[in-house]
Design an enzyme around this catalytic site. Sequence first.
Site, PDB file in Angstrom:
ATOM      1  N   GLY A  14       0.780  -1.240   0.000  1.00 43.44           N
ATOM      2  CA  GLY A  14       0.000   0.000   0.000  1.00 43.44           C
ATOM      3  C   GLY A  14       0.804   1.278   0.000  1.00 43.44           C
ATOM      4  N   SER A  15       2.021   1.261  -0.558  1.00 39.63           N
ATOM      5  CA  SER A  15       2.776   2.524  -0.556  1.00 39.63           C
ATOM      6  C   SER A  15       2.155   3.532  -1.536  1.00 39.63           C
ATOM      7  CB  SER A  15       4.256   2.282  -0.864  1.00 39.63           C
ATOM      8  OG  SER A  15       4.458   1.909  -2.196  1.00 39.63           O
ATOM      9  N   ARG A  67     -14.977 -15.252 -10.192  1.00 43.22           N
ATOM     10  CA  ARG A  67     -14.770 -13.799 -10.269  1.00 43.22           C
ATOM     11  C   ARG A  67     -16.070 -13.010 -10.142  1.00 43.22           C
ATOM     12  NH1 ARG A  67      -9.536 -12.536 -11.553  1.00 43.22           N
ATOM     13  NH2 ARG A  67      -8.480 -14.210 -12.605  1.00 43.22           N
ATOM     14  N   ARG A  93      -5.669  -8.538  -8.795  1.00 41.32           N
ATOM     15  CA  ARG A  93      -6.709  -9.402  -9.349  1.00 41.32           C
ATOM     16  C   ARG A  93      -7.169  -8.812 -10.670  1.00 41.32           C
ATOM     17  NH1 ARG A  93      -6.734 -14.063  -7.420  1.00 41.32           N
ATOM     18  NH2 ARG A  93      -8.809 -14.428  -8.256  1.00 41.32           N
ATOM     19  N   LEU A  95      -9.876  -7.834 -13.303  1.00 43.63           N
ATOM     20  CA  LEU A  95     -11.300  -7.504 -13.179  1.00 43.63           C
ATOM     21  C   LEU A  95     -12.025  -7.891 -14.475  1.00 43.63           C
ATOM     22  CD1 LEU A  95     -10.711  -4.071 -11.452  1.00 43.63           C
ATOM     23  CD2 LEU A  95     -11.736  -6.104 -10.378  1.00 43.63           C
ATOM     24  N   HIS A 111       0.809   1.079 -13.038  1.00 45.31           N
ATOM     25  CA  HIS A 111       1.544  -0.105 -13.503  1.00 45.31           C
ATOM     26  C   HIS A 111       3.035   0.228 -13.557  1.00 45.31           C
ATOM     27  CE1 HIS A 111       2.212  -3.888 -15.496  1.00 45.31           C
ATOM     28  NE2 HIS A 111       2.973  -3.258 -16.376  1.00 45.31           N
ATOM     29  N   ASP A 147      -3.798  -3.837 -18.713  1.00 40.23           N
ATOM     30  CA  ASP A 147      -2.727  -2.839 -18.882  1.00 40.23           C
ATOM     31  C   ASP A 147      -2.765  -2.161 -20.251  1.00 40.23           C
ATOM     32  OD1 ASP A 147      -1.835  -3.554 -16.328  1.00 40.23           O
ATOM     33  OD2 ASP A 147      -0.425  -5.032 -17.094  1.00 40.23           O
ATOM     34  N   GLU A 176       6.384   6.425  -8.983  1.00 39.10           N
ATOM     35  CA  GLU A 176       4.966   6.053  -8.867  1.00 39.10           C
ATOM     36  C   GLU A 176       4.279   6.954  -7.843  1.00 39.10           C
ATOM     37  OE1 GLU A 176       3.955   1.877  -8.461  1.00 39.10           O
ATOM     38  OE2 GLU A 176       5.850   1.264  -9.356  1.00 39.10           O
TER      39      GLU A 176
END
Length: 215
Positions: A14-15, A67, A93, A95, A111, A147, A176
């Site tokens: 979670g950075s 899913r 995950r 989607l 990403h 992506d 990021e």
Amino acid sequence: MSKRRTAILISGRGSNMASLIEAAKEPSFPAEIVLVLSNKPEAPGLFAAKAQGINVAAVDHKIYAGRAAFEASLQKMLLAHRIDFICLAGFMRLLTPSFVSHWEGRLINIHPSLLPSYKGLDTHERAIADGVKIHGCTVHYVVAEMDAGPIIAQAAVSVLDDDTPATLGARVLEQEHIIYPLALNLAAGRSLKINNLRVTGAKGVACAMVSPHIT
Ligand code: GAR
């Protein structure tokens, strides 16, 4: 204009989530982080968000048959918190097209590569193995194909002779943390236009930065 009620979806550390939470503390920031959701109940990021007084929830993908059932539960949680914008931040995950189309234009991801290069996993390893000299990160709108969505912001770093995936990844991660808040600011602020794969309206502020490692 009212702030976008934003959820951050994570799977781990979670950075990036922390950088978004920090940025959203600015009174004029157009997004308010109201929920952090993880598919892993033990994700360290959940504890960090909770410590900041943010609502957290876990929807453990392992207990669902597929899913669709997992995402139905995610949707329920998002609706319960009246979420209208989602940031994926290390959410590992895939989607479904149905979930993605429900959130079209309101779902963004970070990403660790300069897309469209190095979609998928192990981006830093692959960049080093290929001998590329420039690597980086991308924030993009999420579309059904992995992506592959319209790019909002990118940052570039140089690949150094002695880089390992860990050292390169650490320099990319620093970037990021800069571009994700920038991209959320732009995307939540409703001024961007999407035309096929081109995102415009960022007035140049989302263009690539090259890290100071180039001499
Ligand atoms: C980040 O490097 C992010 O770009 C990557 O996972 C890491 C999460 O770190 N995401 C992906 O690979 C998505 N395909 P964080 O939990 O510290 O933000």
